[in-house]
Scaffold this motif. Structure first.
Motif, short mmCIF file in Angstrom:
data_model
loop_
_atom_site.label_atom_id
_atom_site.label_comp_id
_atom_site.label_asym_id
_atom_site.label_seq_id
_atom_site.Cartn_x
_atom_site.Cartn_y
_atom_site.Cartn_z
N ALA A 187 -14.58 7.36 -9.51
CA ALA A 187 -14.09 7.37 -10.89
C ALA A 187 -14.09 8.78 -11.48
O ALA A 187 -13.27 9.09 -12.35
N ARG A 188 -14.97 9.64 -11.00
CA ARG A 188 -15.02 11.01 -11.52
C ARG A 188 -13.73 11.78 -11.25
O ARG A 188 -13.46 12.80 -11.89
N TYR A 189 -12.93 11.30 -10.29
CA TYR A 189 -11.67 11.96 -9.96
C TYR A 189 -10.47 11.26 -10.56
O TYR A 189 -9.32 11.57 -10.22
N ALA A 190 -10.69 10.30 -11.44
CA ALA A 190 -9.58 9.50 -11.98
C ALA A 190 -8.57 10.34 -12.75
O ALA A 190 -7.38 10.03 -12.77
N GLY A 191 -9.04 11.39 -13.42
CA GLY A 191 -8.12 12.25 -14.14
C GLY A 191 -7.94 11.89 -15.60
O GLY A 191 -7.11 12.49 -16.29
N PHE A 192 -8.69 10.89 -16.08
CA PHE A 192 -8.63 10.54 -17.49
C PHE A 192 -9.98 10.01 -17.94
O PHE A 192 -10.85 9.70 -17.13
N GLU A 193 -10.13 9.92 -19.27
CA GLU A 193 -11.39 9.46 -19.85
C GLU A 193 -11.61 7.98 -19.52
O GLU A 193 -10.69 7.16 -19.59
N LEU A 194 -12.83 7.64 -19.19
CA LEU A 194 -13.20 6.26 -18.89
C LEU A 194 -14.25 5.78 -19.90
O LEU A 194 -14.97 6.60 -20.46
N PRO A 195 -14.35 4.48 -20.16
CA PRO A 195 -13.67 3.39 -19.47
C PRO A 195 -12.18 3.30 -19.82
O PRO A 195 -11.76 3.75 -20.89
N TYR A 196 -11.43 2.72 -18.93
CA TYR A 196 -10.01 2.48 -19.13
C TYR A 196 -9.84 1.48 -20.27
O TYR A 196 -10.49 0.44 -20.31
N VAL A 197 -8.95 1.83 -21.22
CA VAL A 197 -8.73 0.99 -22.40
C VAL A 197 -7.24 0.68 -22.53
O VAL A 197 -6.39 1.57 -22.36
N GLU A 198 -6.92 -0.57 -22.80
CA GLU A 198 -5.55 -0.95 -23.12
C GLU A 198 -5.56 -1.85 -24.34
O GLU A 198 -6.63 -2.29 -24.80
N GLY A 199 -4.38 -2.10 -24.88
CA GLY A 199 -4.31 -2.91 -26.08
C GLY A 199 -2.97 -3.58 -26.27
O GLY A 199 -1.95 -3.15 -25.71
N LEU A 200 -2.98 -4.64 -27.07
CA LEU A 200 -1.77 -5.36 -27.43
C LEU A 200 -1.81 -5.64 -28.93
O LEU A 200 -2.89 -5.73 -29.53
N ARG A 201 -0.65 -5.79 -29.52
CA ARG A 201 -0.59 -6.32 -30.87
C ARG A 201 -1.01 -7.78 -30.79
O ARG A 201 -0.81 -8.43 -29.77
N ILE A 202 -1.56 -8.33 -31.85
CA ILE A 202 -2.12 -9.68 -31.78
C ILE A 202 -1.05 -10.71 -31.43
O ILE A 202 -1.32 -11.66 -30.67
N ASP A 203 0.19 -10.54 -31.92
CA ASP A 203 1.22 -11.52 -31.59
C ASP A 203 1.65 -11.41 -30.13
O ASP A 203 2.03 -12.42 -29.51
N GLU A 204 1.57 -10.21 -29.56
CA GLU A 204 1.83 -10.06 -28.12
C GLU A 204 0.74 -10.75 -27.31
O GLU A 204 1.02 -11.43 -26.30
N ALA A 205 -0.50 -10.54 -27.73
CA ALA A 205 -1.62 -11.15 -27.02
C ALA A 205 -1.56 -12.67 -27.07
O ALA A 205 -1.93 -13.35 -26.10
N MET A 206 -1.09 -13.22 -28.19
CA MET A 206 -1.04 -14.67 -28.36
C MET A 206 0.23 -15.28 -27.79
O MET A 206 0.36 -16.51 -27.75
N LYS B 207 -7.75 -9.72 -40.34
CA LYS B 207 -7.76 -8.27 -40.09
C LYS B 207 -7.48 -7.93 -38.62
O LYS B 207 -7.26 -6.75 -38.30
N ALA B 208 -7.49 -8.91 -37.77
CA ALA B 208 -7.30 -8.67 -36.33
C ALA B 208 -5.82 -8.53 -36.02
O ALA B 208 -5.14 -9.48 -35.61
N ARG B 209 -5.29 -7.34 -36.22
CA ARG B 209 -3.88 -7.07 -35.98
C ARG B 209 -3.61 -6.64 -34.54
O ARG B 209 -2.48 -6.70 -34.08
N TYR B 210 -4.65 -6.20 -33.86
CA TYR B 210 -4.53 -5.75 -32.46
C TYR B 210 -5.71 -6.27 -31.65
O TYR B 210 -6.75 -6.65 -32.22
N VAL B 211 -5.54 -6.26 -30.34
CA VAL B 211 -6.62 -6.61 -29.42
C VAL B 211 -6.77 -5.47 -28.42
O VAL B 211 -5.78 -5.03 -27.81
N ALA B 212 -7.99 -4.95 -28.27
CA ALA B 212 -8.28 -3.87 -27.32
C ALA B 212 -9.09 -4.44 -26.16
O ALA B 212 -9.95 -5.31 -26.35
N PHE B 213 -8.82 -3.93 -24.97
CA PHE B 213 -9.50 -4.38 -23.75
C PHE B 213 -10.09 -3.18 -23.03
O PHE B 213 -9.49 -2.10 -23.00
N GLU B 214 -11.27 -3.37 -22.44
CA GLU B 214 -11.92 -2.30 -21.66
C GLU B 214 -12.23 -2.79 -20.25
O GLU B 214 -12.68 -3.92 -20.05
#
Length: 332
Positions: free
Chosen positions: A199-218, A181-188
């Motif tokens: 951080a209050r002035y960053a201009g976006f919601e925190l924590p910062y989150v990014e992600g990859l498709r599982i084959d990209e991550a591997m 079921k792990a088709r993607y990987v998310a990072f915080e």
């Protein structure tokens, strides 16, 4: 106060490197010399010089307590940037995007000393058989460290060439036994207002989150990085642990990782949530797909005078098979 020095030749302002680098006359003269040689010989690339070597250009910027960066034991080294000149550490460590420590490029190097990188624990959970937490000291023992010289391309059309230190992300992820079921990987990224008061002035919601498709991550090119230039990562460059995904724009290479999650569906990533039209999930470097507000056909290398042509997948064609049949505009 900013003092603008008029250029001696009629070069467009977009082609001129930053004033801080321009003021370093020795580096400018050296770069002009390299450019002249390239023009005379028809050679588009230069071999690294002693001035670009890790040992010759290490500073203490951004380290908590002002201590020197710890040297790392490196088992293997590989040059994977086509022989291009390595960007001086003084440039790559002082021209950064890390909005939790300031929204201008020079602020993270000045402000990231408040980041505490020890102790540091990464939680791994989600669609995996062996979830758990692991400390940075144990992460450093998981695999032999290798140095990889990669091109690094920012979505803002500047770039650098950096000798990163780490090991394949896939080796790390496999230890937690992701399920089918792990088709993607998310990072915080770490989110701590005490350590990151801006951080209050960053201009976006925190924590910062990014992600990859599982084959990209591997993919073997994807690096879990703990250092650069033979030493531990400076705080402003994502200490103590960050991703390097060399064929994607730099914001995909998330800094200061605190959590990794295996998920079934595409995770909502920070910049895509903020403006999906400009910052897509895939964000593969492609000179033929412009950002809505600027062309991606060329890039400005930190510390250099003239622009480079942007390479498809940032010059890493071995990842092309990951995107067979996908529209690079629709799936940007």
């Amino acid at each position: 106060m900013l003092i603008r020095v008029p250029p001696p030749h009629p070069i467009r302002s977009s082609q001129i490197t930053s004033e801080r680098v321009y003021a370093d006359r020795r580096r400018l003269v050296a770069q002009l010399g390299l450019s002249a040689v390239a023009l005379l010989t028809g050679c588009g690339k230069s071999e690294p010089t002693a001035a670009a070597s890790p040992a010759a250009d290490v500073t203490k910027s951004g380290q908590a307590g002002g201590g020197a960066l710890a040297e790392l034991t490196i088992a293997r080294r590989s040059e994977q940037a086509g022989g291009e000149v390595v960007t001086p550490f003084s440039d790559s460590s002082t021209y950064n995007n890390y909005y939790e420590f300031g929204t201008s490029k020079d602020e993270p190097a000045r402000n990231a000393g408040t980041l505490r990188t020890r102790p540091w624990t990464v939680a791994v959970d989600g669609e995996c058989e062996a979830p758990g937490s692991i400390g940075i000291e144990d992460i450093l023992k998981l695999s032999a460290l290798e140095e990889r010289i990669y091109r690094f391309r920012c979505v803002e059309a500047w770039s650098m060439v950096v000798p990163w230190v780490g090991f394949a992300l896939g080796d790390f992820l496999a230890r937690f036994k992701p399920t089918s079921k792990a088709r993607y990987v998310a990072f915080e990224t770490l989110h701590d207002r005490e350590q990151m008061p801006l951080a209050r002035y960053a201009g976006f919601e925190l924590p910062y989150v990014e992600g990859l498709r599982i084959d990209e991550a591997m993919h073997p090119l994807t690096l879990l990085s703990v250092g650069m230039y033979g030493r531990a990562l400076p705080n402003q460059n994502g200490a103590p642990l960050r991703l390097i995904v060399p064929w994607k724009y730099g914001y995909k290479s998330i800094k200061s990782i605190m959590r990794v999650r295996f998920v079934e569906n595409e995770p909502p990533t920070t910049w895509k949530k903020l403006e999906a039209r400009e910052y897509g999930f895939y964000s593969n470097v492609n000179p033929d797909v412009s950002h809505p507000r600027w062309s991606q056909a060329t890039e400005r290398r930190l510390g250099e005078l003239f622009k480079h042509k942007t390479l498809l997948y940032n010059g890493y064609p071995e990842v092309a098979s990951l995107y067979a049949g996908m529209d690079p505009v629709k799936f940007h």
